[in-house]
Design an enzyme around this catalytic site. Structure first.
Site, PDB file in Angstrom:
ATOM      1  CE  LYS A   7      -9.037  -4.359  -0.903  1.00  0.00           C
ATOM      2  NZ  LYS A   7      -7.644  -4.596  -0.460  1.00  0.00           N
TER       3      LYS A   7
ATOM      4  CE1 TYR B 249      -6.076 -11.426   9.541  1.00  0.00           C
ATOM      5  CE2 TYR B 249      -6.582 -11.391  11.889  1.00  0.00           C
ATOM      6  CZ  TYR B 249      -6.028 -10.797  10.771  1.00  0.00           C
ATOM      7  OH  TYR B 249      -5.426  -9.578  10.889  1.00  0.00           O
TER       8      TYR B 249
ATOM      9  CB  ILE C 295     -15.743   6.509 -13.897  1.00  0.00           C
ATOM     10  CG1 ILE C 295     -15.049   7.875 -13.821  1.00  0.00           C
ATOM     11  CG2 ILE C 295     -17.031   6.552 -13.074  1.00  0.00           C
ATOM     12  CD1 ILE C 295     -15.848   9.006 -14.474  1.00  0.00           C
ATOM     13  N   GLY C 296     -13.684   4.758 -15.440  1.00  0.00           N
ATOM     14  CA  GLY C 296     -12.534   4.472 -16.288  1.00  0.00           C
ATOM     15  C   GLY C 296     -11.586   5.636 -16.492  1.00  0.00           C
ATOM     16  CG  ASN C 297     -11.417  10.416 -17.753  1.00  0.00           C
ATOM     17  OD1 ASN C 297     -10.719  10.445 -18.757  1.00  0.00           O
ATOM     18  ND2 ASN C 297     -11.516  11.449 -16.917  1.00  0.00           N
ATOM     19  CB  THR C 298     -11.201   8.750 -12.226  1.00  0.00           C
ATOM     20  OG1 THR C 298     -12.102   9.806 -12.564  1.00  0.00           O
ATOM     21  CG2 THR C 298     -10.475   9.088 -10.945  1.00  0.00           C
TER      22      THR C 298
ATOM     23  CG  HIS D  38      -2.034  -0.902   1.263  1.00  0.00           C
ATOM     24  ND1 HIS D  38      -3.072  -0.802   0.361  1.00  0.00           N
ATOM     25  CD2 HIS D  38      -2.344  -1.940   2.064  1.00  0.00           C
ATOM     26  CE1 HIS D  38      -3.966  -1.746   0.618  1.00  0.00           C
ATOM     27  NE2 HIS D  38      -3.548  -2.459   1.627  1.00  0.00           N
TER      28      HIS D  38
END
Lengths: 272, 272
Positions: A103, A224, A107-110, A72
């Site tokens: 993760k 877990y 939307i696709g553009n962002t 991360h």
């Protein structure tokens, strides 16, 4: 006289990681399975630490025992331009791949910008990343336009390990369909095990988070599982281990426990 | 003799933004509605640009006409320690709030780090942020522990504007329930309009993305709506306008078009 039936693909549980590597065209996924076969490990360590020295120490100390390091990078307070070259060098030295657990969920553009640009340039170094499908198929299309030319692979979050999560039922079914529609780039799933709807397709890789040999949960809803239940019973491929390893008194010894448990569960599955 | 019925809360469409500000205890949401009333604008501009100078120019040029600036700081290639102080100064000068559109989407333990730590320290400057609920209620709990003591507010993604998205039906219902369970911190929704399940509760704020006066979509699945349809017909509160404004030949003139259209739709709703 009946027409010949199309040959069914070999079932996943009967094939080794190495055999499956040969069936996969995506370079990131194929290389990951080769590394797993070669190093005899299905352990991915999740390095959920907030400083670069801690991250690099985990990579260096545990690198020989893992196939994949889950990062991360956006929680590293001291991230700078030197972080990725250092991490990449350690990954090459110990022969493991990098998986930025971003993760993506826009939307696709962002997501194209988030994957390629910013201070992290994730697509330039992370062999594998992942995305939620709640925004619809445009998120996969957007990421694919950036990642596929670089030989990257995407995991779809089909199921989650946290309490009360909504990645179930119809949501999971639609996630699977979007993955099937983009098999060149979607190399597998974050899930609790093999997804039965995929009929043991050996070309998808399953990775399961929330694996811990000692604890059963945390205060914020994480739940877990053990390596045996994940790899043998549920037929996942990669166990993702976080706090169970890096907060142990001796992380180097602890990662070997997970490696041995994960590999034993895999061999038991192959011989079953 | 019948028992007295509990008084019903006033319905949202009959109350002004300013009246609703007085009903809300969360400081970020209350202040946002006050600003909307005072400046007579329900426009949030989405600054989906990849350099700091572009972002600061949008904030400076359009700040007088907006109530909120929606950012993606993680797509700024030249982000550095000076970016946030500069952005905050412009926001204070023009009296608008900041909304980092992070779309948190991980388990509680991870999102706490992503919200507080890293190079962005989002919780330290972003009055409002947002989250997906696919990980379950732990994500809200995790964010709340960081944001509530700072007076921040959270929007839940209950619906999306992209094609084939999965934030529908039971997913939306569960998102609403998680919001109701955390009303001190969850101040409203990203949605296509007011959510009927909430029976016009005036203390939730609705923000709707994908608003455009000229275009109907993009190549990656985004689908657009008009200010009139969003504010008057669907009873949302804030229109989120991105490429429709900042890629216009004259963004300063264009934002005024959206401001006038959005405010006219709001006044029409109030008087209806």
């Amino acid at each position: 006289a009946s027409a010949a039936k199309p040959a069914e693909p070999p079932k996943q549980p009967n094939l080794s990681y190495g055999d499956r590597a040969k069936l996969i065209s995506n370079p990131a996924a194929s290389r990951l399975l080769e590394i797993m076969e070669q190093k005899k490990t299905n352990v991915c360590v999740a390095a959920d630490v907030t400083t670069v020295p801690e991250l690099l120490k985990i990579a260096e100390d545990l690198g020989a025992d893992i196939c994949l390091l889950k990062t991360h990078v956006d929680i590293l307070t001291d991230f700078d331009a030197e972080t990725i070259p250092k991490l990449t060098a350690i990954a090459e030295k110990h022969n493991f791949l990098l998986f930025e657990d971003r993760k993506f969920a826009d939307i696709g553009n962002t997501v194209q910008h988030q994957y390629r640009d910013g201070v992290y340039h994730i697509s330039s170094w992370s062999h594998i990343t992942n995305a939620h499908v709640v925004p619809g198929p445009g998120i996969i299309q957007g990421l694919k336009e950036v990642g596929l030319p670089l030989g990257r692979g995407l995991l779809i979050l089909a199921e989650m390990s946290s309490k009360g999560n909504l990645a179930t039922g119809d949501y999971t079914s639609k996630a699977i369909q979007m993955a099937k529609d983009n098999k060149d780039f979607v190399v597998g799933f974050i899930s609790m095990g093999q997804l039965s709807a995929l009929a043991q397709d050996p070309t998808f890789v399953y990775m399961t988070p929330g694996v811990n040999l000692s604890s059963t949960g945390d205060a914020l809803g994480q739940q877990y599982n053990t390596p045996e239940s994940v790899i043998f019973e549920r037929k996942s491929d990669v166990i993702i281990v976080g706090r169970g390893v890096y907060t142990a008194a001796d992380p180097k010894a602890e990662v070997k426990r997970y490696r041995e448990a994960g590999w034993a569960a895999y061999e038991k599955r192959l011989s079953n």
